[in-house]
Design a protein around this motif. Structure first.
Motif, PDB file in Angstrom:
ATOM      1  N   TYR A 129       0.835  -1.206   0.000  1.00 53.76           N
ATOM      2  CA  TYR A 129       0.000   0.000   0.000  1.00 53.76           C
ATOM      3  C   TYR A 129       0.867   1.252   0.000  1.00 53.76           C
ATOM      4  O   TYR A 129       1.998   1.237   0.467  1.00 53.76           O
ATOM      5  CB  TYR A 129      -0.916   0.022   1.228  1.00 53.76           C
ATOM      6  CG  TYR A 129      -1.953  -1.067   1.221  1.00 53.76           C
ATOM      7  CD1 TYR A 129      -3.084  -0.980   0.418  1.00 53.76           C
ATOM      8  CD2 TYR A 129      -1.803  -2.198   2.024  1.00 53.76           C
ATOM      9  CE1 TYR A 129      -4.036  -1.992   0.413  1.00 53.76           C
ATOM     10  CE2 TYR A 129      -2.747  -3.209   2.023  1.00 53.76           C
ATOM     11  CZ  TYR A 129      -3.861  -3.098   1.220  1.00 53.76           C
ATOM     12  OH  TYR A 129      -4.796  -4.097   1.219  1.00 53.76           O
ATOM     13  N   GLU A 131      -2.441   5.323   1.925  1.00 51.60           N
ATOM     14  CA  GLU A 131      -3.339   4.193   2.184  1.00 51.60           C
ATOM     15  C   GLU A 131      -3.039   3.555   3.538  1.00 51.60           C
ATOM     16  O   GLU A 131      -3.958   3.207   4.294  1.00 51.60           O
ATOM     17  CB  GLU A 131      -3.212   3.148   1.074  1.00 51.60           C
ATOM     18  CG  GLU A 131      -3.775   3.597  -0.256  1.00 51.60           C
ATOM     19  CD  GLU A 131      -3.430   2.650  -1.388  1.00 51.60           C
ATOM     20  OE1 GLU A 131      -4.292   2.473  -2.277  1.00 51.60           O
ATOM     21  OE2 GLU A 131      -2.305   2.090  -1.412  1.00 51.60           O
ATOM     22  N   ASN A 132      -1.752   3.398   3.855  1.00 57.84           N
ATOM     23  CA  ASN A 132      -1.372   2.800   5.129  1.00 57.84           C
ATOM     24  C   ASN A 132      -1.831   3.657   6.308  1.00 57.84           C
ATOM     25  O   ASN A 132      -2.327   3.127   7.309  1.00 57.84           O
ATOM     26  CB  ASN A 132       0.139   2.560   5.191  1.00 57.84           C
ATOM     27  CG  ASN A 132       0.525   1.260   4.545  1.00 57.84           C
ATOM     28  OD1 ASN A 132      -0.165   0.255   4.675  1.00 57.84           O
ATOM     29  ND2 ASN A 132       1.644   1.263   3.845  1.00 57.84           N
ATOM     30  N   ARG A 168      -5.520   3.154   6.686  1.00 58.74           N
ATOM     31  CA  ARG A 168      -5.775   1.850   7.305  1.00 58.74           C
ATOM     32  C   ARG A 168      -5.490   1.905   8.802  1.00 58.74           C
ATOM     33  O   ARG A 168      -6.240   1.343   9.607  1.00 58.74           O
ATOM     34  CB  ARG A 168      -4.906   0.771   6.642  1.00 58.74           C
ATOM     35  CG  ARG A 168      -5.343   0.388   5.244  1.00 58.74           C
ATOM     36  CD  ARG A 168      -4.279  -0.405   4.491  1.00 58.74           C
ATOM     37  NE  ARG A 168      -3.744  -1.541   5.214  1.00 58.74           N
ATOM     38  CZ  ARG A 168      -4.289  -2.758   5.227  1.00 58.74           C
ATOM     39  NH1 ARG A 168      -5.394  -3.000   4.544  1.00 58.74           N
ATOM     40  NH2 ARG A 168      -3.725  -3.735   5.912  1.00 58.74           N
TER      41      ARG A 168
END
Length: 129
Positions: free
Chosen positions: A39, A43-44, A47
């Motif tokens: 990712y 994105e990380n 998340r």
């Protein structure tokens, strides 16, 4: 002035470590992450925000920490990643704490999560992928 700032930074680090140590001695704890190398950083971090929200909704204490881990350990795809991890304290002493942490580790495709039992017992990794 610079010395005052350095002293303050050292105090904050020592204070934070002392606080985490206190949680470890009083409650079951765990360390996990939502980061994966496939990712993007954005994105990380998203998340990680999602995971933190789920943990907070369960009533756990959550503190962001810096971590590193070897993803895909002992495989040709092994890679060391530096990531934001979450220290989680079972402040309400829920009986299913370790089960919930393991399930979240699976949901976020982690290789393993670190389980830290209450004082006197050794921490251990639980494989979740």
């Amino acid at each position: 002035m610079q010395q005052l700032i350095e002293n303050w930074k050292r105090f904050l680090v020592e204070s934070s470590l002392s606080r985490l140590y206190g949680h470890i001695m009083d409650h079951e704890s765990a360390i996990l992450s939502a980061f994966r190398s496939e990712y993007t950083n954005d994105e990380n971090y998203e998340r990680s925000r999602e995971l933190k929200a789920k943990l907070l909704a369960k009533g756990y204490g959550v503190t962001k920490i810096d971590g590193s881990y070897i993803e895909n350990f002992e495989t040709p795809e092994a890679i060391e990643v530096f990531e934001q991890s979450l220290f989680v304290s079972n402040r309400n002493d829920n009986n299913d704490f370790f089960e919930v942490i393991a399930l979240l580790g699976e949901e976020y495709a982690q290789d393993a999560v670190l389980m830290i039992p209450v004082e006197g017992k050794e921490a251990y990794l639980v494989g979740t992928s």
